[in-house]
Design a protein around this motif. Structure first.
Motif, PDB file in Angstrom:
ATOM      1  N   ALA A   8      -6.146  13.087   4.990  1.00 26.72           N
ATOM      2  CA  ALA A   8      -4.911  13.069   4.213  1.00 26.72           C
ATOM      3  C   ALA A   8      -4.038  14.283   4.521  1.00 26.72           C
ATOM      4  CB  ALA A   8      -5.239  13.024   2.721  1.00 26.72           C
ATOM      5  N   THR A  45     -12.384   7.386   1.695  1.00 23.44           N
ATOM      6  CA  THR A  45     -12.101   8.494   2.608  1.00 23.44           C
ATOM      7  C   THR A  45     -13.413   9.173   2.981  1.00 23.44           C
ATOM      8  OG1 THR A  45     -11.962  10.099   0.794  1.00 23.44           O
ATOM      9  CG2 THR A  45      -9.919   8.966   1.417  1.00 23.44           C
ATOM     10  N   VAL A  77      -2.256  12.962   7.552  1.00 28.42           N
ATOM     11  CA  VAL A  77      -1.370  11.829   7.291  1.00 28.42           C
ATOM     12  C   VAL A  77      -0.153  12.242   6.475  1.00 28.42           C
ATOM     13  CG1 VAL A  77      -1.175   9.643   6.031  1.00 28.42           C
ATOM     14  CG2 VAL A  77      -3.149  10.054   7.507  1.00 28.42           C
ATOM     15  N   TRP A 134       0.284   4.229   1.983  1.00 28.66           N
ATOM     16  CA  TRP A 134       0.249   5.083   3.167  1.00 28.66           C
ATOM     17  C   TRP A 134       1.585   5.015   3.925  1.00 28.66           C
ATOM     18  CZ3 TRP A 134      -4.154   2.900   1.259  1.00 28.66           C
ATOM     19  CH2 TRP A 134      -5.302   3.688   1.214  1.00 28.66           C
ATOM     20  N   HIS A 182      -2.086   2.685   8.321  1.00 29.89           N
ATOM     21  CA  HIS A 182      -1.177   1.536   8.244  1.00 29.89           C
ATOM     22  C   HIS A 182      -1.263   0.671   9.503  1.00 29.89           C
ATOM     23  CE1 HIS A 182       2.479  -0.828   7.744  1.00 29.89           C
ATOM     24  NE2 HIS A 182       2.922  -0.358   8.892  1.00 29.89           N
ATOM     25  N   SER A 221       1.495   6.146   9.739  1.00 28.50           N
ATOM     26  CA  SER A 221       0.088   6.550   9.734  1.00 28.50           C
ATOM     27  C   SER A 221      -0.784   5.543  10.468  1.00 28.50           C
ATOM     28  CB  SER A 221      -0.421   6.712   8.304  1.00 28.50           C
ATOM     29  OG  SER A 221      -0.589   5.448   7.694  1.00 28.50           O
ATOM     30  N   HIS A 258       0.856  -1.193   0.000  1.00 30.87           N
ATOM     31  CA  HIS A 258       0.000   0.000   0.000  1.00 30.87           C
ATOM     32  C   HIS A 258       0.885   1.233   0.000  1.00 30.87           C
ATOM     33  CE1 HIS A 258       0.572   1.322   4.204  1.00 30.87           C
ATOM     34  NE2 HIS A 258       0.555   0.050   4.551  1.00 30.87           N
TER      35      HIS A 258
END
Length: 343
Positions: free
Chosen positions: A213, A146, A216, A35, A42, A39, A33
C-alpha cells in the motif's frame, strides 16, 4: 419482384430471432473497488478477472470495472453491492466495523507471513463454512488479504511501542487500531486513498500499512521511518449481489463459479506479495530508516502488546457468543498447511 424460397425465409427469421435472444441474454456487471486505476491490483487482478469472465462467457457477460471509488465510496461499497448499486465489489471488511468479526481474526498480528499465506487461511475458513453467516447477504466469489501491515511515520522513528504515544496514526482496521490505541497513539480513521493527502497536510503523523500500500498509494514519498513489526493484515472479499447472480442462467453461473475460490485468491496474493517487495525496496533505495523486529510475538517490547490485542479481541467475541476461539484454532491449523511462498 425477387422471390425467396419459404424455407430460406424461415431460416433467416429463426437466425434473426436467435441473434435477438443472444443479445437479450447479455449481462453487464458493474464492479466497484477503491484501488487506483494505475495500480497493479486493478490491472492484474480485477481487470484480469473481468477479461477472463468475458472470454469464458464468449462475450455474454460484460464487466465494467469502476476503480478509485468512482461508483461507491470504499467504506460503503459492500453495502452498495448488497443493495444493487454495484453488482460486484472488492473491499476491505474493516471498512464496515463489526460486520465481519470472525473474518477479522485473520488480521491478527503474526497470523500470516505473506499475502499468499494469510489469504489461504482466510479462504480456507470460508470454504469450511466457518464464516458463512457474515456473508449471508452476498455471494462471495473469493477472499484475499494483504501481506503484513507494518508501521510508517513521516518524521519520528518508532523503535518500540512507547514511541507511538501521542502520534496521530491512520487506523486501517480493528486489530491494528487496538495495537495503536494500546500503545498510546491517537487513531484517525479514513479510507486508504485519503492517507496520502492526510499525511502530506500533517493530519496524520503516520500509518500502519503493508509495503504494497505504501507503493500503491505513494506514501513512500512522504514517510521516512519504517518499523517492520507485523501488527495486522487487511482482509478483503470479492462479493456479488445475490439477486444479480441468481438471475443468471445456469451456464453463466458456472462461469462465475469457475472464477471463484482459491485460484483467484492466489492470483491476488501474487500481486500483493510482489508489491510488498517493491514497496520495501523503494524505501531502502530512498535511504529511509527501516527497523526490523524479528519474531514480534516473542519480542520483549512488542510481544506483550500484540498478544494482549489478540486476547482482548477473542474475549470480546466470547461476550457476543461468537465462536472466536474455534475460528482462531482453525486459522492456526490452516496456517500450518498454507505456504508462505509459492512453489
Amino acid at each position: 419482384m425477387k422471390r425467396f424460397p419459404l424455407k430460406a425465409l424461415a431460416g433467416a427469421v429463426l437466425a434473426t430471432a436467435a441473434m435477438g435472444a443472444a443479445q437479450a441474454a447479455d449481462v453487464t456487471l458493474r464492479y466497484t473497488h477503491f484501488w487506483p486505476s494505475a495500480s497493479r491490483v486493478h490491472t492484474e487482478v480485477f481487470e484480469a478477472w473481468a477479461k477472463s469472465i468475458e472470454q469464458a462467457s464468449d462475450g455474454r457477460i460484460r464487466v465494467q470495472v469502476f476503480p478509485a471509488q468512482t461508483l461507491a465510496k470504499a467504506d460503503g461499497s459492500y453495502q452498495a453491492t448488497v443493495n444493487g448499486v454495484a453488482d460486484i465489489v472488492s473491499t476491505a471488511q474493516g471498512y464496515t466495523a463489526g460486520r465481519f468479526p470472525l473474518s477479522q481474526i485473520v488480521e491478527f498480528p503474526g497470523m500470516g507471513e505473506t499475502s499468499l499465506q494469510s489469504g489461504c487461511i482466510l479462504q480456507s475458513l470460508y470454504d469450511k463454512g466457518m464464516l458463512d453467516k457474515e456473508y449471508a447477504d452476498s455471494k462471495v466469489l473469493y477472499m484475499f488479504t494483504t501481506g503484513p501491515g507494518v508501521l510508517h511515520t513521516r518524521d519520528k522513528s518508532i523503535p518500540n511501542p512507547d514511541a507511538l504515544k501521542g502520534l496521530r496514526m491512520r487506523n486501517p482496521a480493528a486489530i491494528a487500531g487496538q495495537v495503536l490505541q494500546k500503545a498510546g497513539a491517537r487513531n484517525v480513521s479514513m479510507p486508504a486513498p485519503e492517507a496520502y493527502e492526510s499525511m502530506q497536510r500533517g493530519v496524520i503523523d503516520g500509518t500502519a500499512f503493508p509495503w504494497e500500500a505504501m507503493q500503491v498509494f505513494r506514501l513512500n514519498e512522504l514517510a521516512s521511518h519504517h518499523t517492520h513489526v507485523p501488527v495486522y493484515s487487511t482482509v478483503f472479499v470479492t462479493a456479488m449481489n445475490k439477486r444479480t447472480y441468481d438471475r443468471l442462467p445456469d451456464d453463466l453461473k458456472k462461469v462465475i463459479d469457475d472464477h471463484s475460490g482459491a485460484k483467484w485468491q492466489q492470483r491476488a496474493a501474487a500481486v500483493f506479495d510482489a508489491l510488498d517487495v517493491e514497496g520495501r525496496q523503494a524505501a531502502e533505495k530512498a535511504g529511509n530508516e527501516i527497523i526490523v523486529v524479528d519474531d514480534p510475538m516473542k519480542d520483549a517490547a512488542w510481544g506483550p502488546l500484540l498478544q494482549s490485542v489478540v486476547d482482548d479481541y477473542l474475549g470480546g467475541l466470547k461476550k457476543q457468543n461468537l465462536p472466536g476461539e474455534d475460528v482462531y484454532k482453525a486459522a492456526l491449523e490452516a496456517k500450518s498447511s498454507c505456504p508462505a511462498t509459492a512453489g
